[in-house]
Design a protein around this motif. Structure first.
Motif, short mmCIF file in Angstrom:
data_model
loop_
_atom_site.label_atom_id
_atom_site.label_comp_id
_atom_site.label_asym_id
_atom_site.label_seq_id
_atom_site.Cartn_x
_atom_site.Cartn_y
_atom_site.Cartn_z
N GLU A 62 0.86 -1.18 0.00
CA GLU A 62 0.00 0.00 0.00
C GLU A 62 0.90 1.23 0.00
O GLU A 62 1.12 1.86 1.02
N VAL A 178 -6.83 4.91 -3.84
CA VAL A 178 -5.43 5.31 -3.97
C VAL A 178 -4.95 6.10 -2.76
O VAL A 178 -3.75 6.37 -2.63
N ASN A 179 -5.85 6.46 -1.87
CA ASN A 179 -5.51 7.32 -0.75
C ASN A 179 -5.28 6.48 0.50
O ASN A 179 -6.22 5.88 1.04
N HIS A 180 -4.03 6.43 0.98
CA HIS A 180 -3.71 5.60 2.14
C HIS A 180 -4.48 6.03 3.38
O HIS A 180 -4.99 5.18 4.13
N LEU A 183 -7.97 4.81 3.16
CA LEU A 183 -8.04 3.36 3.39
C LEU A 183 -8.04 3.05 4.89
O LEU A 183 -8.72 2.13 5.34
N LYS A 202 -4.77 -0.77 -1.54
CA LYS A 202 -4.46 0.38 -2.38
C LYS A 202 -4.40 -0.06 -3.84
O LYS A 202 -3.71 -1.03 -4.18
#
Length: 328
Positions: A62, A178-180, A183, A202
């Protein structure tokens, strides 16, 4: 039989038993396991490699982070899960592990909630422009059908809410984003909801990390308007659908609220039925249902559209689609 022997040998070591017990309670990074176990990173990584090679644990990159979890299915999942359950809760080492795990999860939750608090004001402003989420979610469930769906993929998982909405109809749910930071918000919410069959990872919508024809349901809730090229996203979602699988899209009808572009990073001001139909048919799907949820003040508020398409054959695309980078 040989695989089982390898798996039993992999678990026949105290630290690896502790790791299995911890991962039975959710995904963890190497650094989080280091904090809980009180061992060096190289040593923890070596134990994780042995468990991964034995198909007991899987590795989920990720970005700069790597999460580990028990394998999603098969004998390894059952074996590691049973080992985790059999671990004696009164063992002083395991009790200390669980106390440290609680502290690690509390720190993760605090970071996720801080991010959510920063973003919530923008989301609340947009939600106020259309009908209640309850109405949108009910319409999405109706359009998707009763299932059951063995595998659901939620593209642009956000807070994890759509995985919760469909949890009673889904065997396994996977959310991608796509945004850690986002998530981690979803992880926190799914854990609090007790949804052990749901997970996140991710991934970019232009390159989903799944084989062809594996999903029964793919949901794309309020994501397309952020993308440079929504057709690419739809083609990629169609690729992972099984024959008979459902692609469910919820987004806005065409509108003139330009501030959503300048202040909220929207790339598109809604979508017409014609362009969504063209994109899904070009991806080898057939549009089966569409619905419009109209606001009381259409001149200043947003109409939410819901489209449900189904894969009617294994074909991926009836015509070539130009590929370029885009993100959830």
């Amino acid at each position: 039989m040989d695989d089982l022997v390898v798996q039993l040998k992999a678990l026949a070591e105290p630290t690896r038993l502790r790791i299995a017990s911890l991962l039975a309670r959710g995904e963890l990074t190497v650094s989080e396991l280091v904090q809980v176990l009180g061992q060096s990173q190289p040593r923890v990584s070596r134990h994780l490699k042995l468990l991964t090679d034995a198909h007991l644990v899987e590795r989920l990159p990720e970005g700069a982070y790597v999460f580990y979890r028990l394998v999603a299915g098969g004998p390894g999942h059952r074996l590691a899960g049973v080992i985790g359950e059999l671990a004696p809760p009164d063992d002083p080492v395991l009790k200390r592990d669980l106390d440290r795990l609680d502290a690690v999860k509390a720190a993760r939750a605090a970071a996720a909630e801080a991010y959510f608090k920063r973003a919530a004001e923008d989301w609340d402003r947009i939600r106020a422009l259309h009908l209640s989420e309850d109405e949108v979610e009910a319409a999405m469930r109706d359009a998707a059908g009763s299932g059951p769906f063995d595998l659901m993929i939620d593209v642009g998982v956000g807070t994890g809410r759509i995985l919760e909405v469909f949890a009673d109809r889904v065997g396994e749910g996977i959310g991608v984003d796509v945004n850690h930071a986002m998530l981690n918000v979803a992880r926190l919410n799914l854990e609090r909801a007790g949804l052990t069959e749901a997970s996140v990872r991710k991934a970019d919508v232009s390159a989903l990390p799944f084989d062809d024809h594996v999903a029964d349901l793919v949901t794309v809730h309020q994501v397309l308007h952020y993308l440079d090229d929504p057709a690419i996203a739809i083609a990629e979602c169609a690729r992972v659908l099984k024959p008979g699988g459902v692609l469910l899209i919820a987004d806005f009808a065409p509108h003139q609220l330009e501030f959503l572009k300048t202040e909220h990073a929207h790339r598109r001001l809604g979508f017409s039925d014609e362009e969504i139909t063209d994109w899904v048919e070009s991806a080898g799907l057939e549009l089966r249902r569409r619905a419009s949820l109209h606001p009381e003040k259409p001149e200043t508020h947003l109409t939410v559209k819901i489209w449900a398409a189904r894969r009617v054959s294994p074909r991926i695309s009836r015509s070539p689609v130009r590929i370029k980078a885009s993100s959830v």
